[in-house]
Enzyme design. Sequence first.
Site, PDB file in Angstrom:
ATOM      1  N   GLU A  35      88.523  28.806  14.539  1.00 37.64           N
ATOM      2  CA  GLU A  35      89.267  29.531  15.573  1.00 37.64           C
ATOM      3  C   GLU A  35      90.561  28.782  15.881  1.00 37.64           C
ATOM      4  O   GLU A  35      90.548  27.562  16.080  1.00 37.64           O
ATOM      5  CB  GLU A  35      88.369  29.627  16.807  1.00 37.64           C
ATOM      6  N   THR A  37      92.787  28.061  13.927  1.00 40.92           N
ATOM      7  CA  THR A  37      93.230  27.246  12.786  1.00 40.92           C
ATOM      8  C   THR A  37      94.202  28.030  11.901  1.00 40.92           C
ATOM      9  O   THR A  37      94.927  27.440  11.111  1.00 40.92           O
ATOM     10  CB  THR A  37      92.021  26.804  11.935  1.00 40.92           C
ATOM     11  N   GLY A 123      89.206  44.819  23.906  1.00 47.92           N
ATOM     12  CA  GLY A 123      89.173  43.492  24.524  1.00 47.92           C
ATOM     13  C   GLY A 123      88.000  42.635  24.089  1.00 47.92           C
ATOM     14  O   GLY A 123      87.731  41.591  24.672  1.00 47.92           O
ATOM     15  N   SER A 128      90.955  45.019  17.393  1.00 45.46           N
ATOM     16  CA  SER A 128      91.305  46.436  17.302  1.00 45.46           C
ATOM     17  C   SER A 128      92.803  46.589  17.022  1.00 45.46           C
ATOM     18  O   SER A 128      93.211  47.537  16.359  1.00 45.46           O
ATOM     19  CB  SER A 128      90.910  47.179  18.570  1.00 45.46           C
ATOM     20  N   ASP A 173      93.375  37.979  11.428  1.00 44.89           N
ATOM     21  CA  ASP A 173      92.859  39.303  11.788  1.00 44.89           C
ATOM     22  C   ASP A 173      93.329  40.369  10.809  1.00 44.89           C
ATOM     23  O   ASP A 173      92.544  41.196  10.337  1.00 44.89           O
ATOM     24  CB  ASP A 173      93.321  39.690  13.206  1.00 44.89           C
ATOM     25  N   TYR A 223      97.845  31.763  24.580  1.00 46.23           N
ATOM     26  CA  TYR A 223      97.799  31.730  23.119  1.00 46.23           C
ATOM     27  C   TYR A 223      99.113  31.166  22.564  1.00 46.23           C
ATOM     28  O   TYR A 223      99.125  30.229  21.770  1.00 46.23           O
ATOM     29  CB  TYR A 223      97.565  33.146  22.577  1.00 46.23           C
TER      30      TYR A 223
HETATM   31  C1  GLA Z   1      93.567  35.935  17.657  1.00 49.17           C
HETATM   32  C2  GLA Z   1      94.727  35.902  16.670  1.00 49.17           C
HETATM   33  C3  GLA Z   1      94.335  35.245  15.350  1.00 49.17           C
HETATM   34  C4  GLA Z   1      93.630  33.904  15.575  1.00 49.17           C
HETATM   35  C5  GLA Z   1      92.560  34.017  16.657  1.00 49.17           C
HETATM   36  C6  GLA Z   1      91.977  32.691  17.029  1.00 49.17           C
HETATM   37  O1  GLA Z   1      92.565  36.786  17.201  1.00 49.17           O
HETATM   38  O2  GLA Z   1      95.201  37.203  16.420  1.00 49.17           O
HETATM   39  O3  GLA Z   1      95.453  35.102  14.526  1.00 49.17           O
HETATM   40  O4  GLA Z   1      94.561  32.899  15.879  1.00 49.17           O
HETATM   41  O5  GLA Z   1      93.037  34.642  17.837  1.00 49.17           O
HETATM   42  O6  GLA Z   1      91.314  32.139  15.952  1.00 49.17           O
END
Ligand code: GLA
Length: 385
Positions: A35, A37, A123, A128, A173, A223
């Site tokens: 996560e 990374t 969420g 999504s 994602d 983030y």
């Molecule tokens: C979100 C971001 C991803 C990733 C995750 C954490 O989902 O869209 O790119 O950084 O958080 O692993």
Amino acid sequence: MNKKLIKEVNRSFEKYFKTKPLLVFSPGRINLIGEHTDYNEGFVFPAAINKGIVLAIEKSDFEVSKVFALNKDEVYEFGLGEIKPLKDGGWRNYILGVISELQKLGFEIGNFDAVFAGDIPGGAGMSSSAALENSFVYGLNELFKLGLSKTEMIVVSQKAEHNYAGVKCGIMDQYASMFGVKKSALLLDCRTVESKPFKIDFGDYKLMLINTNVKHDLSETAYNDRRSVCEMVSEKLNVKALRDVLLKELEPVKSEITESDYQKVSYIIEENSRVQSFSEAIKEHNLELLGQLLYQSHDGLSEKYKVSCVELDFLVNETKKNKNILGARMMGGGFGGCTINLILKSEFKKFKKDISKKFKSEFGQACSVYSVKLSQGTHVVNKTY
Ligand code: GLA
């Protein structure tokens, strides 16, 4: 893939636009481990799931394009010559973002009509938004014969997220949603953007997702802030990304950064090596170790990277009281969404009942429990529906 949803989207399209559309399914994703990374050019271990976005799309002869968001019962009409991010645009911005990025690449797409709907809980941290972006870039690529490869398409989706949703996300994602392989998770190297599929069979155990049904406001700024910390430290260390750093190599800059930033960066380095250990443990079918790595990942996310929240910590702590659960952790960006748990199949029902009750009494609102199937990535749906 939800056949009922496909039929519904197809039927709505035919009803509103009186023609037959191209149908695209684009899945959401889970992430086994790794996560935060991805934007450090490290490793992640996601999988596409059987929940996602169904898009029906076709060219239009009108002067405007029209998109109907079925779940929300909202229609949006726009001209292709005036694409810009909307304030509080919600779902519209993901679509506008994709169009804008295609235009920046010099592609001239024509007007289109579209209907979409999804079954990814909002969420929940199951991406999504990546599913929506991918469905549109894939649909437009097919419709207007743009000739983009899947790898080029996910970069369009990622940039749409950066520039139209304001989240400087990594590539995980969009990659997982586009390239998913049935029954498999993908060990993805986010530097080379290449992956290796691993067949997932946990024997007597299975994955359980528990959704806190909360999404704390902080998430986007937090983030981007974390990403900046990682980049700042990489710069100080004179490396391209934290992926290139060993824990002991942080020492020279330790006195130049805050303790909290040091903790964050060390989490990334540790998590990146946990992904490697996780893939080894899968090969050896060492389920105990998989579970321990999940717990370690959660501890790091919660205590060092500070992206968890009370609801997620509560869910993970509760699993520690149940010997039939090998491991658990928060999944995705954090500040809400789901935990992912490795649980004995025969315990699933009972734990679902127990945790639902406990969560309700702790927070006064319900959590949701799901099991998912690992599925194929974004693709055109066969028109037998
Ligand atoms: C979100 C971001 C991803 C990733 C995750 C954490 O989902 O869209 O790119 O950084 O958080 O692993």
